[in-house]
Design a protein around this motif. Structure first.
Motif, PDB file in Angstrom:
ATOM      1  N   VAL A  64      49.904  41.259  46.690  1.00  0.00           N
ATOM      2  CA  VAL A  64      49.043  41.922  46.218  1.00  0.00           C
ATOM      3  C   VAL A  64      49.396  42.014  44.722  1.00  0.00           C
ATOM      4  O   VAL A  64      48.740  41.887  43.590  1.00  0.00           O
ATOM      5  CB  VAL A  64      48.383  42.990  46.902  1.00  0.00           C
ATOM      6  N   ARG A  65      50.771  42.586  44.500  1.00  0.00           N
ATOM      7  CA  ARG A  65      51.127  42.903  43.276  1.00  0.00           C
ATOM      8  C   ARG A  65      51.577  41.903  42.479  1.00  0.00           C
ATOM      9  O   ARG A  65      51.104  41.690  41.199  1.00  0.00           O
ATOM     10  CB  ARG A  65      52.220  44.060  43.514  1.00  0.00           C
ATOM     11  N   GLU A  66      52.374  40.873  43.074  1.00  0.00           N
ATOM     12  CA  GLU A  66      52.884  39.921  42.179  1.00  0.00           C
ATOM     13  C   GLU A  66      51.791  38.583  41.887  1.00  0.00           C
ATOM     14  O   GLU A  66      52.203  37.939  40.907  1.00  0.00           O
ATOM     15  CB  GLU A  66      54.059  39.258  42.805  1.00  0.00           C
ATOM     16  N   ALA A  67      51.148  38.320  42.881  1.00  0.00           N
ATOM     17  CA  ALA A  67      50.147  37.219  42.643  1.00  0.00           C
ATOM     18  C   ALA A  67      48.729  37.519  42.593  1.00  0.00           C
ATOM     19  O   ALA A  67      47.967  36.548  42.598  1.00  0.00           O
ATOM     20  CB  ALA A  67      50.307  36.239  43.992  1.00  0.00           C
ATOM     21  N   ASP A  68      48.389  38.923  42.512  1.00  0.00           N
ATOM     22  CA  ASP A  68      47.044  39.311  42.156  1.00  0.00           C
ATOM     23  C   ASP A  68      46.209  38.773  43.291  1.00  0.00           C
ATOM     24  O   ASP A  68      44.804  38.531  43.318  1.00  0.00           O
ATOM     25  CB  ASP A  68      46.512  38.865  41.000  1.00  0.00           C
ATOM     26  N   ALA A 108      44.236  41.707  49.616  1.00  0.00           N
ATOM     27  CA  ALA A 108      44.869  41.939  50.791  1.00  0.00           C
ATOM     28  C   ALA A 108      43.879  41.609  51.973  1.00  0.00           C
ATOM     29  O   ALA A 108      44.709  40.840  53.126  1.00  0.00           O
ATOM     30  CB  ALA A 108      44.837  43.317  50.840  1.00  0.00           C
ATOM     31  N   ASN A 109      42.644  41.205  51.967  1.00  0.00           N
ATOM     32  CA  ASN A 109      41.956  40.764  53.166  1.00  0.00           C
ATOM     33  C   ASN A 109      42.119  39.552  53.206  1.00  0.00           C
ATOM     34  O   ASN A 109      41.837  39.013  54.523  1.00  0.00           O
ATOM     35  CB  ASN A 109      40.741  41.416  53.118  1.00  0.00           C
ATOM     36  N   LEU A 110      42.517  38.681  52.188  1.00  0.00           N
ATOM     37  CA  LEU A 110      42.825  37.177  52.467  1.00  0.00           C
ATOM     38  C   LEU A 110      44.222  36.990  52.849  1.00  0.00           C
ATOM     39  O   LEU A 110      44.436  36.032  53.669  1.00  0.00           O
ATOM     40  CB  LEU A 110      42.384  36.377  51.136  1.00  0.00           C
ATOM     41  N   VAL A 111      45.065  37.730  52.404  1.00  0.00           N
ATOM     42  CA  VAL A 111      46.554  37.311  52.530  1.00  0.00           C
ATOM     43  C   VAL A 111      46.800  37.903  54.125  1.00  0.00           C
ATOM     44  O   VAL A 111      47.826  37.167  54.630  1.00  0.00           O
ATOM     45  CB  VAL A 111      47.344  38.105  51.537  1.00  0.00           C
ATOM     46  N   LEU A 112      46.347  38.977  54.363  1.00  0.00           N
ATOM     47  CA  LEU A 112      46.619  39.662  55.493  1.00  0.00           C
ATOM     48  C   LEU A 112      46.796  38.898  56.932  1.00  0.00           C
ATOM     49  O   LEU A 112      47.529  38.727  57.730  1.00  0.00           O
ATOM     50  CB  LEU A 112      45.828  40.953  55.884  1.00  0.00           C
ATOM     51  N   PRO A 113      45.624  38.158  57.215  1.00  0.00           N
ATOM     52  CA  PRO A 113      45.625  37.217  58.267  1.00  0.00           C
ATOM     53  C   PRO A 113      46.706  36.290  58.365  1.00  0.00           C
ATOM     54  O   PRO A 113      47.345  35.867  59.494  1.00  0.00           O
ATOM     55  CB  PRO A 113      44.154  36.265  58.243  1.00  0.00           C
ATOM     56  N   VAL A 114      47.054  35.469  57.166  1.00  0.00           N
ATOM     57  CA  VAL A 114      48.145  34.672  57.014  1.00  0.00           C
ATOM     58  C   VAL A 114      49.516  35.232  57.207  1.00  0.00           C
ATOM     59  O   VAL A 114      50.341  34.790  58.024  1.00  0.00           O
ATOM     60  CB  VAL A 114      48.160  33.916  55.555  1.00  0.00           C
ATOM     61  N   VAL A 115      49.639  36.558  56.750  1.00  0.00           N
ATOM     62  CA  VAL A 115      50.952  36.934  57.149  1.00  0.00           C
ATOM     63  C   VAL A 115      51.008  37.579  58.549  1.00  0.00           C
ATOM     64  O   VAL A 115      52.253  37.470  59.240  1.00  0.00           O
ATOM     65  CB  VAL A 115      51.097  38.552  56.148  1.00  0.00           C
ATOM     66  N   LEU A 116      50.044  38.057  59.365  1.00  0.00           N
ATOM     67  CA  LEU A 116      49.867  38.269  60.562  1.00  0.00           C
ATOM     68  C   LEU A 116      50.254  37.226  61.423  1.00  0.00           C
ATOM     69  O   LEU A 116      51.174  37.322  62.447  1.00  0.00           O
ATOM     70  CB  LEU A 116      48.558  38.946  61.117  1.00  0.00           C
ATOM     71  N   GLU A 145      41.771  46.820  46.096  1.00  0.00           N
ATOM     72  CA  GLU A 145      42.818  46.404  44.882  1.00  0.00           C
ATOM     73  C   GLU A 145      42.203  46.397  43.603  1.00  0.00           C
ATOM     74  O   GLU A 145      42.885  46.274  42.393  1.00  0.00           O
ATOM     75  CB  GLU A 145      43.833  45.462  45.119  1.00  0.00           C
ATOM     76  N   ALA A 146      40.908  46.024  43.508  1.00  0.00           N
ATOM     77  CA  ALA A 146      39.972  45.772  42.091  1.00  0.00           C
ATOM     78  C   ALA A 146      40.109  46.845  41.364  1.00  0.00           C
ATOM     79  O   ALA A 146      40.204  46.721  40.097  1.00  0.00           O
ATOM     80  CB  ALA A 146      38.729  45.223  42.629  1.00  0.00           C
ATOM     81  N   ARG A 147      39.970  47.917  41.902  1.00  0.00           N
ATOM     82  CA  ARG A 147      40.023  49.430  40.937  1.00  0.00           C
ATOM     83  C   ARG A 147      41.318  49.392  40.149  1.00  0.00           C
ATOM     84  O   ARG A 147      41.461  50.063  39.074  1.00  0.00           O
ATOM     85  CB  ARG A 147      39.839  50.566  41.891  1.00  0.00           C
ATOM     86  N   TRP A 148      42.477  48.839  40.795  1.00  0.00           N
ATOM     87  CA  TRP A 148      43.559  49.074  39.596  1.00  0.00           C
ATOM     88  C   TRP A 148      43.952  47.965  38.990  1.00  0.00           C
ATOM     89  O   TRP A 148      44.855  48.056  38.169  1.00  0.00           O
ATOM     90  CB  TRP A 148      44.994  49.171  40.928  1.00  0.00           C
ATOM     91  N   ARG A 149      42.967  46.850  39.113  1.00  0.00           N
ATOM     92  CA  ARG A 149      43.341  45.577  38.287  1.00  0.00           C
ATOM     93  C   ARG A 149      42.397  45.791  37.004  1.00  0.00           C
ATOM     94  O   ARG A 149      42.747  45.054  36.110  1.00  0.00           O
ATOM     95  CB  ARG A 149      42.912  44.313  39.078  1.00  0.00           C
ATOM     96  N   ARG A 150      41.445  46.266  37.194  1.00  0.00           N
ATOM     97  CA  ARG A 150      40.415  46.424  35.937  1.00  0.00           C
ATOM     98  C   ARG A 150      40.942  47.402  35.033  1.00  0.00           C
ATOM     99  O   ARG A 150      41.246  48.502  35.490  1.00  0.00           O
ATOM    100  CB  ARG A 150      38.938  46.275  36.538  1.00  0.00           C
ATOM    101  N   GLU A 151      40.405  47.177  33.795  1.00  0.00           N
ATOM    102  CA  GLU A 151      40.437  48.299  32.775  1.00  0.00           C
ATOM    103  C   GLU A 151      39.268  48.362  31.900  1.00  0.00           C
ATOM    104  O   GLU A 151      38.189  47.339  32.027  1.00  0.00           O
ATOM    105  CB  GLU A 151      41.422  47.605  31.595  1.00  0.00           C
ATOM    106  N   ARG A 152      38.964  49.568  31.631  1.00  0.00           N
ATOM    107  CA  ARG A 152      37.434  49.866  30.900  1.00  0.00           C
ATOM    108  C   ARG A 152      37.326  48.644  29.767  1.00  0.00           C
ATOM    109  O   ARG A 152      36.230  48.115  29.613  1.00  0.00           O
ATOM    110  CB  ARG A 152      37.411  51.177  29.989  1.00  0.00           C
ATOM    111  N   GLY A 153      38.427  48.140  29.198  1.00  0.00           N
ATOM    112  CA  GLY A 153      38.224  47.151  28.158  1.00  0.00           C
ATOM    113  C   GLY A 153      37.737  45.622  28.714  1.00  0.00           C
ATOM    114  O   GLY A 153      37.354  44.808  27.982  1.00  0.00           O
ATOM    115  N   ASP A 154      37.719  45.762  29.968  1.00  0.00           N
ATOM    116  CA  ASP A 154      37.218  44.341  30.716  1.00  0.00           C
ATOM    117  C   ASP A 154      35.738  44.129  30.261  1.00  0.00           C
ATOM    118  O   ASP A 154      35.152  43.132  30.748  1.00  0.00           O
ATOM    119  CB  ASP A 154      37.526  44.226  32.181  1.00  0.00           C
TER     120      ASP A 154
END
Length: 465
Positions: free
Chosen positions: A34-38, A41-49, A360-369
């Motif tokens: 989530v942090r390194e590849a943007d 989580a809901n898409l990566v989680l099943p793959v990792v499990l 995670e979208a709340r931490w990726r976006r900025e007001r400038g977007d």
């Protein structure tokens, strides 16, 4: 292999650690992606499990560790800042992931403090890093969540964005924008309820695609607003036969209502060609195509990114009819003007209406977007109005209640275009009036859906024609 897993396995192999907990190791892997590849989580989680072979309770533990750590990051960072002897911006990102993971176990889960701390230190590996993690988490363990909030959250004056941001773990600017949007909907005092709803994991919702499946064959409780939906109580939706066969899909009820609003709007004249702009990944496209096929119409879906266009094709594979998927820019659709009867513009947006599912979208976006996104949204809507025939319909939708992406886009379009009339839209849902008369705004805390915004336009003959 991710760095956190590398460190942990290296130290385990050297004999300095006992067995690293596989569920927590999997959680770190998801957080790193989530942090390194943007990644989401809901898409990566099943793959990792699947890769770790985790099921049942272990899979549930990983899901809670990941989702809770991401959702509550803002709160946990405030606590960690009070417990660390160095500024958080100077802490290595991978270590900060571990500190948040440990803090979630200490403040929000029934994990004994010694277990939460020791398992996190094991994941940290090296002596220096492990010592730092151990010291910080021991300070965190000295108070419970409520006691920490009393210390780190600014005093709550009336409509205090900073207080609500810490308590409910949203960026301050997001709290301010959501408060403005609620005020336009007559509910500024509801902001805490909305923020709390953003942090509550939603139930999985399925949609029976008309002509392919019946809602009665899907497990779960019928959704209150969409006649095609059900809400699951639990379990893997991929094991539902209709979902596995492409006759049904996973789709939030709010997204179902977007497709239904366009399909069911009254239209005079021909009705044979529908267009879905920005169609990826294709959930709404599949529902629209199913509805179109039942009327002898066809759907054209355009998506700018190749990999997302492939997802649209996959979603449409089970739907009968002469439907087409094109890789194309929605601001310049490769279609003859006036050749389309209905258009859906499900525009790219901040995604702040879907924070329940994608926190995670709340931490990726900025007001400038907002400025760039609203300009893109206006261009997409203008292109759709250009391609639809006179008398045809365009539904503009965003998964965001932010006024720059809803009221501003609609109002500017109405002012600029003398061939665009806003058609009053009423889904028959209480408390869903949008910020512009005739538009619709759904809310997680009011309706249990994503915060979808909908505005319906009719293309008219320009007055200068």
């Amino acid at each position: 292999m991710r760095q956190g897993a590398q460190d942990a396995r290296a130290h385990r192999a050297s004999g300095r650690l006992s067995v690293v907990d596989p569920a927590r190791e999997a959680a770190v892997e998801v957080l790193t992606a989530v942090r390194e590849a943007d990644a989401y989580a809901n898409l990566v989680l099943p793959v990792v499990l699947r890769r770790h072979g985790l099921t049942g309770r272990d899979a549930g533990l990983v899901t809670e560790l990941v989702s809770g750590t991401i959702r509550r990051r803002g709160t946990y960072d405030a606590v960690l800042a009070a417990c660390s002897d160095r500024p958080l911006e100077r802490v290595e990102p991978a270590v900060l992931d571990l500190l948040r993971l440990g803090t979630h176990q200490l403040l929000a889960m029934r994990v004994p403090p010694h277990a939460a701390i020791s398992t996190t230190v094991d994941l940290a590996g090296g002596r220096g890093t492990g010592g730092f993690v151990n010291a910080v988490l021991r300070r965190v363990s000295e108070r419970d969540r409520e006691a920490w909030l009393r210390q780190v959250a600014p005093p709550r004056a009336q409509a205090s964005d900073r207080h609500d941001a810490v308590v409910h773990s949203h960026p301050v600017w997001v709290v301010a924008e959501l408060r403005r949007a609620l005020a336009a909907a007559g509910g500024a005092e509801e902001v805490e309820a909305l923020l709390a709803a953003d942090n509550a994991p939603p139930r999985v919702t399925l949609v029976a695609r008309p002509g392919l499946a019946e809602r009665t064959e899907l497990p779960g409780e019928p959704t209150p607003f969409s006649r095609y939906g059900v809400a699951l109580e639990g379990g893997d939706p991929g094991t539902v036969p209709a979902v596995a066969e492409g006759r049904a899909g996973v789709q939030d009820e709010g997204s179902q209502l977007v497709a239904l609003a366009l399909a069911e709007a009254a239209l005079e004249g021909r009705d044979g060609t529908w267009l879905d702009v920005c169609a990826g990944p294709g959930g709404k496209s599949a529902l629209l195509a199913s509805l179109a096929a039942g009327r002898g119409a066809r759907l054209i879906a355009t998506e700018r990114q190749h990999h997302r266009a492939r997802l649209v094709r996959r979603n449409l594979a089970a739907v009968p009819g002469d439907h087409v998927v094109l890789t194309a820019d929605g601001t310049r659709p490769p279609l003859v003007g006036g050749g389309v009867d209905r258009v859906l513009v499900d525009a790219p947006c901040t995604g702040l209406g879907a924070l329940r599912r994608r926190p995670e979208a709340r931490w990726r976006r900025e007001r400038g977007d907002l400025k760039a996104l609203s300009r893109l949204q206006e261009r997409l809507l203008a292109a759709a109005l250009d391609v639809v025939r006179p008398g045809g319909l365009v539904l503009y939708a965003t998964c965001s209640p932010v006024l720059a992406e809803t009221e501003r886009v609609v109002s500017r379009t109405v002012r600029r275009r003398d061939d665009a009339t806003l058609v009053p839209l009423d889904l028959g849902i209480a408390a869903s009036a949008g910020p512009v008369p005739g538009t619709v705004q759904l809310w997680p805390h009011r309706h249990g859906t994503d915060a979808m915004f909908l505005a319906l336009f009719r293309r008219d003959v320009p007055s200068s024609a």
